[in-house]
Write an enzyme that holds these catalytic residues in place. Sequence first.
Site, short mmCIF file in Angstrom:
data_model
loop_
_atom_site.label_atom_id
_atom_site.label_comp_id
_atom_site.label_asym_id
_atom_site.label_seq_id
_atom_site.Cartn_x
_atom_site.Cartn_y
_atom_site.Cartn_z
N ASN A 190 5.46 -22.23 -0.95
CA ASN A 190 4.74 -23.27 -1.69
C ASN A 190 3.92 -22.61 -2.80
OD1 ASN A 190 5.65 -25.39 -0.11
ND2 ASN A 190 3.85 -25.43 1.19
N ARG A 208 10.17 -26.10 3.13
CA ARG A 208 10.39 -24.66 3.33
C ARG A 208 11.26 -24.39 4.55
NH1 ARG A 208 4.67 -22.16 3.59
NH2 ARG A 208 4.37 -24.09 4.73
#
Length: 88
Positions: free
Chosen positions: A35, A17
């Site tokens: 996620n 990320r």
Amino acid sequence: MNRQIRVCGKVQGVFFRKSTQQKALELGLKGWVKNEPDGTVLVEIEGDLHSILAMQSWLRLGPPQAEVEELEIITGEERNYEDFLILQ
């Protein structure tokens, strides 16, 4: 232009990320990354075609520890994001 991209493989717990956010900002893209409970990473990006294609190419590799198996890409409606965020 808007794309929603699901990244499948070993993509959680490998700084995916944060790396995605850095690359998106570098390319001038807006949107978010998060996620998913199934172990994938979901990315929504907006910007010009050249930058989106560059991001898709980068997502196929991801950061060094990642093992990307597949990208699922969907064209979506523009939402006019202001920034690129990491969502929980």
